[in-house]
Design a protein around this motif. Structure first.
Motif, mmCIF file in Angstrom:
data_model
loop_
_atom_site.group_PDB
_atom_site.id
_atom_site.type_symbol
_atom_site.label_atom_id
_atom_site.label_comp_id
_atom_site.label_asym_id
_atom_site.label_seq_id
_atom_site.Cartn_x
_atom_site.Cartn_y
_atom_site.Cartn_z
ATOM 1 N N ALA A 1 0.630 -1.142 -0.221
ATOM 2 C CA ALA A 1 0.089 -0.253 -0.244
ATOM 3 C C ALA A 1 1.003 1.145 0.196
ATOM 4 O O ALA A 1 0.261 2.776 -0.504
ATOM 5 C CB ALA A 1 -0.790 0.314 1.319
ATOM 6 N N THR A 2 2.203 0.904 0.278
ATOM 7 C CA THR A 2 3.127 2.605 0.572
ATOM 8 C C THR A 2 3.692 2.777 -0.936
ATOM 9 O O THR A 2 4.939 3.588 -0.922
ATOM 10 C CB THR A 2 4.443 1.964 1.640
ATOM 11 O OG1 THR A 2 4.889 1.141 1.282
ATOM 12 C CG2 THR A 2 3.471 2.518 2.857
ATOM 13 N N LEU A 3 3.559 1.955 -1.784
ATOM 14 C CA LEU A 3 4.727 2.241 -3.113
ATOM 15 C C LEU A 3 3.341 2.509 -4.182
ATOM 16 O O LEU A 3 2.763 3.051 -3.412
ATOM 17 C CB LEU A 3 5.082 -0.141 -3.628
ATOM 18 C CG LEU A 3 6.180 -0.606 -2.298
ATOM 19 C CD1 LEU A 3 5.909 -1.811 -3.146
ATOM 20 C CD2 LEU A 3 6.676 -0.110 -1.859
ATOM 21 N N PRO A 4 5.423 3.528 -5.164
ATOM 22 C CA PRO A 4 4.184 3.812 -6.277
ATOM 23 C C PRO A 4 3.123 3.864 -6.475
ATOM 24 O O PRO A 4 2.739 3.019 -7.306
ATOM 25 C CB PRO A 4 5.621 4.047 -6.692
ATOM 26 C CG PRO A 4 6.782 3.849 -6.323
ATOM 27 C CD PRO A 4 5.503 3.283 -5.046
ATOM 28 N N ALA B 1 -17.728 -2.319 -1.640
ATOM 29 C CA ALA B 1 -16.231 -2.162 -0.423
ATOM 30 C C ALA B 1 -16.410 -1.138 0.442
ATOM 31 O O ALA B 1 -17.241 0.145 -0.039
ATOM 32 C CB ALA B 1 -14.893 -2.552 -0.584
ATOM 33 N N ALA B 2 -16.887 -0.840 1.667
ATOM 34 C CA ALA B 2 -16.067 0.791 2.195
ATOM 35 C C ALA B 2 -14.941 1.491 2.182
ATOM 36 O O ALA B 2 -14.484 0.891 1.212
ATOM 37 C CB ALA B 2 -16.041 0.239 3.754
ATOM 38 N N PRO B 3 -15.819 2.543 1.697
ATOM 39 C CA PRO B 3 -14.562 3.994 1.565
ATOM 40 C C PRO B 3 -13.705 3.824 2.110
ATOM 41 O O PRO B 3 -13.274 3.651 3.795
ATOM 42 C CB PRO B 3 -15.451 4.354 1.174
ATOM 43 C CG PRO B 3 -16.955 4.362 1.582
ATOM 44 C CD PRO B 3 -16.998 3.214 2.240
ATOM 45 N N GLY B 4 -12.443 3.803 1.727
ATOM 46 C CA GLY B 4 -11.119 3.416 2.342
ATOM 47 C C GLY B 4 -10.709 2.163 2.353
ATOM 48 O O GLY B 4 -9.309 2.392 3.274
ATOM 49 N N GLN B 5 -10.696 0.963 2.586
ATOM 50 C CA GLN B 5 -10.936 -0.029 2.685
ATOM 51 C C GLN B 5 -9.346 -0.230 1.974
ATOM 52 O O GLN B 5 -9.145 -0.006 0.384
ATOM 53 C CB GLN B 5 -11.648 -0.915 2.550
ATOM 54 C CG GLN B 5 -12.408 -1.018 3.497
ATOM 55 C CD GLN B 5 -13.338 -2.528 4.042
ATOM 56 O OE1 GLN B 5 -14.247 -3.028 2.418
ATOM 57 N NE2 GLN B 5 -13.316 -3.311 4.901
ATOM 58 N N ALA B 6 -8.275 -0.945 2.467
ATOM 59 C CA ALA B 6 -7.642 -1.185 1.281
ATOM 60 C C ALA B 6 -6.931 -2.778 1.213
ATOM 61 O O ALA B 6 -8.483 -3.082 1.408
ATOM 62 C CB ALA B 6 -5.842 -1.710 3.326
#
Length: 109
Positions: free
Chosen positions: A72-75, A90-95
């Motif tokens: 999740a932290t990669l470009p 899915a719920a907004p903002g879910q990883a």
């Protein structure tokens, strides 16, 4: 090698589903590089109706929680996830590791 199987539902809308499929014909190179960088050796997504099924083969060292968080932290990964969210139930903002539900194998030949 480890194998993970996951599922996710898309919104049941033919136009959105077709657009989602088209997006995956052109996954951004930075996203594919990040997937490989965290130890995912092969990733395949199948579709039936609005249900997705993903198979991931990973290195033995791959840890779902740790390495999905690193991914999740990669470009461009967060940008890709936000871009795909409009298709996914899915719920907004879910990883990714929160949206994609890990499946349990119940049979092996």
């Amino acid at each position: 090698m480890k194998r993970y199987c996951q599922t996710l539902d898309l919104y049941d809308d033919k136009e959105l589903i077709a657009a989602y499929v088209e997006e995956h014909a052109h996954v951004w190179e930075e996203v594919k590089a990040g997937i490989r960088e965290v130890g995912i050796l092969d990733m395949q997504i199948y579709i039936h109706g609005n249900r997705l099924f993903m198979i991931m083969d990973t290195t033995d060292e791959f840890d779902m929680e740790r390495d999905y968080a690193r991914l999740a932290t990669l470009p461009r990964q967060a940008e890709w996830e936000a871009h795909m969210a409009k298709y996914q139930k899915a719920a907004p903002g879910q990883a990714a590791n929160e949206k994609w539900k890990l499946m349990e194998r119940i049979f092996k030949l």
